[in-house]
Design a protein around this motif. Structure first.
Motif, PDB file in Angstrom:
ATOM      1  N   GLN A   1       2.530   1.634  -3.361  1.00 33.27           N
ATOM      2  CA  GLN A   1       1.541   2.089  -4.343  1.00 33.27           C
ATOM      3  C   GLN A   1       1.289   3.583  -4.185  1.00 33.27           C
ATOM      4  O   GLN A   1       1.213   4.328  -5.165  1.00 33.27           O
ATOM      5  N   SER A   2       1.165   3.956  -2.943  1.00 27.43           N
ATOM      6  CA  SER A   2       0.910   5.374  -2.667  1.00 27.43           C
ATOM      7  C   SER A   2       2.084   6.233  -3.110  1.00 27.43           C
ATOM      8  O   SER A   2       1.909   7.313  -3.696  1.00 27.43           O
TER       9      SER A   2
ATOM     10  N   HIS B   1       2.182   6.360  -6.875  1.00 33.07           N
ATOM     11  CA  HIS B   1       1.102   7.227  -7.328  1.00 33.07           C
ATOM     12  C   HIS B   1       1.486   8.698  -7.126  1.00 33.07           C
ATOM     13  O   HIS B   1       1.325   9.533  -8.028  1.00 33.07           O
ATOM     14  N   SER B   2       1.996   8.968  -5.959  1.00 35.68           N
ATOM     15  CA  SER B   2       2.389  10.349  -5.644  1.00 35.68           C
ATOM     16  C   SER B   2       3.511  10.813  -6.556  1.00 35.68           C
ATOM     17  O   SER B   2       3.521  11.956  -7.025  1.00 35.68           O
TER      18      SER B   2
ATOM     19  N   GLN C   1       0.834  -1.209   0.000  1.00 32.62           N
ATOM     20  CA  GLN C   1       0.000   0.000   0.000  1.00 32.62           C
ATOM     21  C   GLN C   1       0.863   1.252   0.000  1.00 32.62           C
ATOM     22  O   GLN C   1       0.594   2.224  -0.728  1.00 32.62           O
TER      23      GLN C   1
ATOM     24  N   GLN D   1      -0.458  12.713   2.260  1.00 26.86           N
ATOM     25  CA  GLN D   1      -1.272  11.536   1.925  1.00 26.86           C
ATOM     26  C   GLN D   1      -0.723  10.286   2.612  1.00 26.86           C
ATOM     27  O   GLN D   1      -1.486   9.479   3.168  1.00 26.86           O
TER      28      GLN D   1
ATOM     29  N   GLN E   1       4.165   9.733  -9.531  1.00 33.51           N
ATOM     30  CA  GLN E   1       3.616   9.978 -10.873  1.00 33.51           C
ATOM     31  C   GLN E   1       2.978  11.356 -10.943  1.00 33.51           C
ATOM     32  O   GLN E   1       3.200  12.122 -11.888  1.00 33.51           O
ATOM     33  N   GLU E   2       2.214  11.637  -9.923  1.00 37.27           N
ATOM     34  CA  GLU E   2       1.570  12.957  -9.868  1.00 37.27           C
ATOM     35  C   GLU E   2       2.615  14.064  -9.864  1.00 37.27           C
ATOM     36  O   GLU E   2       2.482  15.074 -10.557  1.00 37.27           O
TER      37      GLU E   2
ATOM     38  N   ALA F   1       1.954  14.693  -1.224  1.00 38.80           N
ATOM     39  CA  ALA F   1       2.225  13.258  -1.183  1.00 38.80           C
ATOM     40  C   ALA F   1       2.586  12.815   0.228  1.00 38.80           C
ATOM     41  O   ALA F   1       2.129  11.765   0.702  1.00 38.80           O
TER      42      ALA F   1
END
Lengths: 187, 192
Positions: free
Chosen positions: B114-115, B118-119, B111, B143, B121-122, B140
């Protein structure tokens, strides 16, 4: 509470004008202390600014039980030592008795040398002493500058340099004898 | 009386001796030509030392100093250190709870990764401008923190009362330790 401590407290509360007063009060002493000890005016100006910046950022650690002037000079002294370390300026060891060189050994001055020394105007001689500071080892020069340019007492210097008063007196004496011998030779 | 050492002659000229010693030296000088000569040699030097030219402080020196001074507030590096410490603290807290959790470590790590991916990528998409990139990293981080807290709270609810109390105690002790560290380092200052 003395003036300095009051200015320190006001500065900590955010009054920059109080700190400006501190800078104005001590700028001459610090510039002369660093300038004459390092024998480099431009460097002294830069280091002096850094010293005051360091003082500003460390004011909250100042203990009002102690004299502000001594604390300020301690920071300047440490800053200069850091500079020496960075530049790897060779300094003579203070752990051993000062080795008397040929030039610093007591010399018998002929009687005609003394009048020559006396003839010089004090101001002119003062200028010669200032130039002759170059011949002193950095650590002796620093103590001489504290005593005879910054007009600090032997006790103040001893506190600043964390040395016994007798040691300070002896080293300042060595510096003066070296200057005397140098001036007598150059006349 | 023995002759006066040169060091003491300087101190005599600088008025650094006690009245008693001064009187003794004066008495000796009156009858010792050698010491008189030695004193004369040093007199000019001592007097001239009061005339050593001093360096002049340039105009505007104090203004220059003030312009280089930041108000008494934490520097950027201190803020970064504090943020790093906070991150470490939250992570440690998470691991403490994880130790008593029924969730598997692998799930949480997945998790987290993944986070992070994802962060990142953003951050890459939106990070053309420097300020925006910074704000995305902050987002990020927030989050991740939220995710951790959510996980911790989820785990916390399934724990027994004794373990909950133990976990709270550990957290409080760690918080006290971190507060004490920062107080020593940044508020009281480094005395060294």
């Amino acid at each position: 509470m003395n003036d300095d401590n009051e200015l320190v407290q006001q500065t900590i509360k955010g009054d920059d004008r109080s700190f400006e007063m501190i800078v104005k009060k001590y700028q001459n002493s610090i510039i002369n202390y660093l300038g004459q000890s390092l024998r480099n005016t431009n460097l002294a100006l830069e280091l002096s600014q850094e010293v005051f910046i360091k003082v500003y950022s460390s004011l909250h650690t100042f203990n009002p039980k102690y004299k502000f002037k001594t604390w300020l000079f301690k920071i300047a002294s440490n800053h200069m030592i850091d500079h020496w370390r960075k530049k790897r300026i060779k300094t003579i060891s203070m752990d051993h008795p000062f080795k008397k060189t040929e030039s610093s050994a007591p010399i018998q001055i002929s009687s005609n040398q003394i009048p020559a020394l006396q003839k010089l105007e004090l101001k002119e001689l003062g200028e010669k002493i200032e130039k002759a500071l170059d011949i002193l080892p950095p650590k002796l020069r620093e103590l001489f500058v504290c005593r005879h340019i910054n007009d600090m007492s032997y006790d103040e210097i001893a506190e600043l340099k964390e040395l016994p008063v007798g040691t300070v007196k002896n080293r300042v004496f060595q510096a003066k004898e070296m200057l005397k011998d140098h001036l007598e030779k150059s006349i | 009386m023995k002759c006066i050492p040169a060091l003491e002659l300087y101190l005599f000229l600088e008025r650094e001796l006690s009245d008693r010693r001064k009187a003794e030296i004066k008495t000796h000088l009156s009858s010792c030509p050698k010491c008189q000569e030695s004193l004369e040699k040093r007199k000019s030097l001592v007097h001239a030392m009061e005339h050593i030219p001093s360096l002049q402080t340039p105009r505007g020196f104090s203004k220059q100093v003030l312009s280089r001074i930041n108000p008494l507030k934490p520097s950027l590096s201190e803020c970064l250190k504090a943020a790093a410490a906070a991150f470490v603290f939250i992570s440690l807290l998470g691991f403490v709870f994880l130790a008593f959790s029924s969730h598997s470590l692998a799930d949480l790590i997945v998790q987290l990764f993944q986070s992070i991916i994802h962060s990142s990528q953003e951050a890459l998409i939106l990070g053309i401008k420097f300020i925006k990139t910074i704000s995305i990293f902050v987002n990020a981080f927030l989050q991740l923190t939220r995710l951790l807290i959510q996980n911790i709270l989820a785990v916390f609810t399934v724990l027994s009362t004794e373990i909950q109390i133990f976990a709270v105690l550990i957290s409080v002790l760690m918080a006290i330790g971190i507060i004490f560290y920062f107080k020593q380092k940044y508020i009281l200052g480094d005395k060294g």
